[in-house]
Design a protein around this motif. Structure first.
Motif, PDB file in Angstrom:
ATOM      1  N   UNK A 186      44.131  21.862  78.403  1.00  0.00           N
ATOM      2  CA  UNK A 186      43.853  21.163  79.654  1.00  0.00           C
ATOM      3  C   UNK A 186      43.760  22.139  80.818  1.00  0.00           C
ATOM      4  N   UNK A 187      44.657  23.109  80.868  1.00  0.00           N
ATOM      5  CA  UNK A 187      44.620  24.106  81.941  1.00  0.00           C
ATOM      6  C   UNK A 187      43.387  24.991  81.825  1.00  0.00           C
ATOM      7  N   UNK A 188      42.992  25.294  80.606  1.00  0.00           N
ATOM      8  CA  UNK A 188      41.793  26.097  80.396  1.00  0.00           C
ATOM      9  C   UNK A 188      40.566  25.393  80.964  1.00  0.00           C
ATOM     10  N   UNK A 189      40.437  24.094  80.657  1.00  0.00           N
ATOM     11  CA  UNK A 189      39.264  23.344  81.120  1.00  0.00           C
ATOM     12  C   UNK A 189      39.311  23.122  82.627  1.00  0.00           C
ATOM     13  N   UNK A 191      40.714  25.108  84.891  1.00  0.00           N
ATOM     14  CA  UNK A 191      40.531  26.373  85.609  1.00  0.00           C
ATOM     15  C   UNK A 191      39.149  26.968  85.399  1.00  0.00           C
ATOM     16  N   UNK A 192      38.628  26.892  84.170  1.00  0.00           N
ATOM     17  CA  UNK A 192      37.380  27.581  83.851  1.00  0.00           C
ATOM     18  C   UNK A 192      36.228  26.633  83.523  1.00  0.00           C
ATOM     19  N   UNK A 193      36.497  25.318  83.556  1.00  0.00           N
ATOM     20  CA  UNK A 193      35.448  24.374  83.205  1.00  0.00           C
ATOM     21  C   UNK A 193      35.310  24.230  81.700  1.00  0.00           C
ATOM     22  N   UNK A 194      34.295  23.491  81.292  1.00  0.00           N
ATOM     23  CA  UNK A 194      34.066  23.281  79.876  1.00  0.00           C
ATOM     24  C   UNK A 194      33.764  24.621  79.206  1.00  0.00           C
ATOM     25  N   UNK A 195      34.301  24.858  78.010  1.00  0.00           N
ATOM     26  CA  UNK A 195      34.067  26.147  77.341  1.00  0.00           C
ATOM     27  C   UNK A 195      32.594  26.326  77.001  1.00  0.00           C
ATOM     28  N   UNK A 196      32.138  27.576  76.964  1.00  0.00           N
ATOM     29  CA  UNK A 196      30.734  27.822  76.607  1.00  0.00           C
ATOM     30  C   UNK A 196      30.450  27.411  75.168  1.00  0.00           C
ATOM     31  N   UNK A 197      29.175  27.310  74.872  1.00  0.00           N
ATOM     32  CA  UNK A 197      28.771  26.837  73.539  1.00  0.00           C
ATOM     33  C   UNK A 197      29.314  27.718  72.433  1.00  0.00           C
ATOM     34  N   UNK A 198      29.480  29.016  72.718  1.00  0.00           N
ATOM     35  CA  UNK A 198      29.940  29.913  71.661  1.00  0.00           C
ATOM     36  C   UNK A 198      31.380  29.632  71.241  1.00  0.00           C
ATOM     37  N   UNK A 199      32.125  28.884  72.058  1.00  0.00           N
ATOM     38  CA  UNK A 199      33.510  28.547  71.711  1.00  0.00           C
ATOM     39  C   UNK A 199      33.646  27.148  71.135  1.00  0.00           C
ATOM     40  N   UNK A 200      32.542  26.410  71.029  1.00  0.00           N
ATOM     41  CA  UNK A 200      32.637  25.042  70.551  1.00  0.00           C
ATOM     42  C   UNK A 200      33.131  24.961  69.111  1.00  0.00           C
ATOM     43  N   UNK A 201      32.884  26.005  68.328  1.00  0.00           N
ATOM     44  CA  UNK A 201      33.314  25.977  66.935  1.00  0.00           C
ATOM     45  C   UNK A 201      34.811  26.210  66.762  1.00  0.00           C
TER      46      UNK A 201
END
Length: 240
Positions: A186-189, A191-201
């Protein structure tokens, strides 16, 4: 007549005196013995050790080897004992001697501060082994299935081979770790927004999961740390 007699008497007296003895010959001095050159003193090998009575200067700073040896001993301790050991190392060798500790915000609702600290220590140890190029130690800090960038790995031996290839191509031994920030999903999202596509996996939204965002020589890298239960906190994903 008297004068003639006197002269004869004087001549007779003079002829009666014994001739002076010839000066006794002095014995010739014995020839001096030829001086022999003194034998040179046998050479002795230099003693490499200084005398016992020589005062050695006191060392004011520990050597780099001593510090590295102490750091390695702390890293070999169980995770739950390392926090206190890092503090003791800093007191012994001074501030800045221990590796940088994880910098983390407050824990999330379902995670305690102790969980955050434990996850941060696991992530930091994992990154230390990454920079050292120790593929076997990276596997020991991992749990399965493991997500290595876009590849899902199911066994320790398979992950070991993948790390060998990864370390050869990435040259992580040339990188430096400038900092680590440990965040809940939750803190990651936030602070940095939705993760990039490369982290979706990466399974970063799982329960009791942290994301450790590392600065490797100015480039970001993400270490996914999870509480696996019986095995404790383990790394389950990495992406740079």
């Amino acid at each position: 007549m008297r004068l003639a007699s006197l002269a004869l008497l004087m001549a007779a007296a003079a002829s009666a005196q014994p001739e002076p003895a010839a000066e006794a010959e002095k014995p010739a001095p014995a020839p001096e013995a030829e001086a022999k050159p003194a034998d040179p003193a046998p050479s002795r090998p230099a003693d490499p050790s200084p005398p016992e009575n020589v005062l050695r200067p006191k060392r004011t700073q520990p050597s780099q080897e001593e510090i590295q040896s102490a750091i390695q001993r702390v890293r070999d301790l169980p995770i739950e004992q390392q926090a206190e050991a890092w503090q003791e190392l800093s007191r012994r060798f001074g501030p800045g001697s221990a590796p940088e500790r994880p910098v983390a915000p407050h824990a999330g609702e379902s995670l305690s501060g102790n969980d955050l600290e434990m996850a941060g220590q696991v992530a930091r140890a994992f990154l230390d082994h990454l920079l050292a190029g120790d593929a076997r130690a990276l596997v020991e800090h991992s749990d399965f299935p493991f997500q290595l960038e876009d590849r899902r790995v199911g066994t320790p031996e398979e992950l070991f081979q993948e790390w060998l290839k990864h370390l050869r191509t990435k040259r992580t031994d040339l990188l430096a770790l400038y900092g680590v920030e440990v965040l809940t999903p939750a803190e990651m999202e936030k602070k940095h927004g939705r993760p990039p596509a490369r982290l979706q996996s990466m399974p970063w939204r799982g329960a009791r999961t942290f994301l450790a965002v590392a600065n490797l020589s100015g480039r970001p890298a993400v270490v996914l740390v999870k509480d696996t239960g019986q095995r404790g906190w383990r790394v389950v994903g990495y992406h740079d």
